[in-house]
Design an enzyme around this catalytic site. Structure first.
Site, PDB file in Angstrom:
ATOM      1  N   PRO A  10     -20.361 -16.697 -12.987  1.00 32.20           N
ATOM      2  CG  PRO A  10     -17.676 -17.150 -12.862  1.00 32.20           C
ATOM      3  CD  PRO A  10     -18.592 -15.577 -12.998  1.00 32.20           C
ATOM      4  CD  GLU A  11     -24.883 -17.231  -9.055  1.00 29.50           C
ATOM      5  OE1 GLU A  11     -24.220 -17.331  -7.955  1.00 29.50           O
ATOM      6  OE2 GLU A  11     -25.296 -15.870  -9.385  1.00 29.50           O
TER       7      GLU A  11
END
Ligand SMILES: [Zn+2]
Length: 270
Positions: free
Chosen positions: A2-3
């Site tokens: 997840p960014e």
């Protein structure tokens, strides 16, 4: 992994179901995340109302009346809402049950994520040294230009440094450098102010676009799989080493910079 856009999408997905709700209990099935989940989390949080869900860098801050749950999704974590009492599958480590009958469920197969408790989250050791948020006015090309003077490190790891600006992960650094026409291998200190102004604009544009794309998946946070729109954005260079540039048709090159795969177009970027 997840960014920042996925974390922001998660925040937007879960916040309406949490804010204003009172926590009835916290069930922790496995405390062994990157750091152990505090033994007394249930005692700290139960009975409290959740006031607001915020984000700082890739940390979610679930603010209760007294104290804050700091959550990080690590490599493989996700948060979604399920009905209280829904049987937990493997890797579904935490349920935060709400009086509404929904529970915030944390899933993390690789357990690199975090769930910590703090009375002063912005001064927590994980957060206190973070640089500015990329989508605020505190971050701009002038900051990149000033902080880069005299620095010989390559520009790509420079813009990925959390002390410079938070939330520019490998995908977004790679894509923003392409959009700004900057070779990722160049020394950060040798790049002009004008090019940094362009680069900062591209970082903001690409992150904003990714967050907007994630917005199409918000309904999936309740009853769905809690996986917000990963990799739905169109990628020009990231993950395309050896393929042809979508703009000019030249073969894209790939090297590793500070252990991260870095792809660029030798014609479009200099
Ligand atoms: Zn090209």
């Amino acid at each position: 992994m997840p960014e920042l856009p996925e974390v922001e999408t998660t925040r937007r997905g879960i916040a309406p179901h949490l804010e204003g709700q009172r926590v009835s209990r916290v069930i922790v099935r496995d405390r062994r995340l990157r750091w152990p989940i505090p033994e007394d989390l249930d005692v700290r949080l139960s009975g409290q109302r959740i006031v607001q869900v915020e984000r700082r860098a890739k940390y979610l801050l679930i603010n209760a009346e007294v104290g804050t749950l700091i959550s990080h999704l690590g490599m493989s974590g996700n948060l979604r809402l399920v009905e209280v009492g829904m049987p937990a599958a493997r890797h579904e480590h935490v349920d935060i049950e709400l009086e509404s009958g929904l529970a915030l469920r944390y899933t993390d197969p690789r357990r690199f994520g975090a769930m910590l408790w703090s009375l002063d989250p912005l001064n927590h050791e994980l957060l206190v040294r973070l640089g500015p948020e990329p989508l605020t006015d505190l971050f701009d090309g002038e900051r990149l230009f000033q902080l880069s003077r005299g620095r010989s490190m390559a520009v790509k790891p420079f813009i990925m440094d959390n002390a410079v600006v938070v939330g520019v992960g490998n995908i977004y650094a790679t894509e923003a450098l392409f959009a700004a026409g900057v070779d990722p291998r160049r020394a950060a200190g040798g790049i002009s102010r004008a090019r940094y102004l362009k680069l900062a604009i591209e970082i903001k544009r690409i992150l904003t676009h990714a967050i907007e794309r994630g917005g199409t998946t918000l309904r999936d946070f309740i009853g769905g799989d809690g996986q917000p729109g990963y990799f739905q954005q169109e990628l020009f260079v990231y993950g395309r080493g050896g393929a042809l540039c979508k703009v000019c048709g030249t073969g894209l090159r790939e090297i590793r910079l500070v252990q991260r795969a870095s792809v660029w177009c030798p014609r479009c970027q200099s």
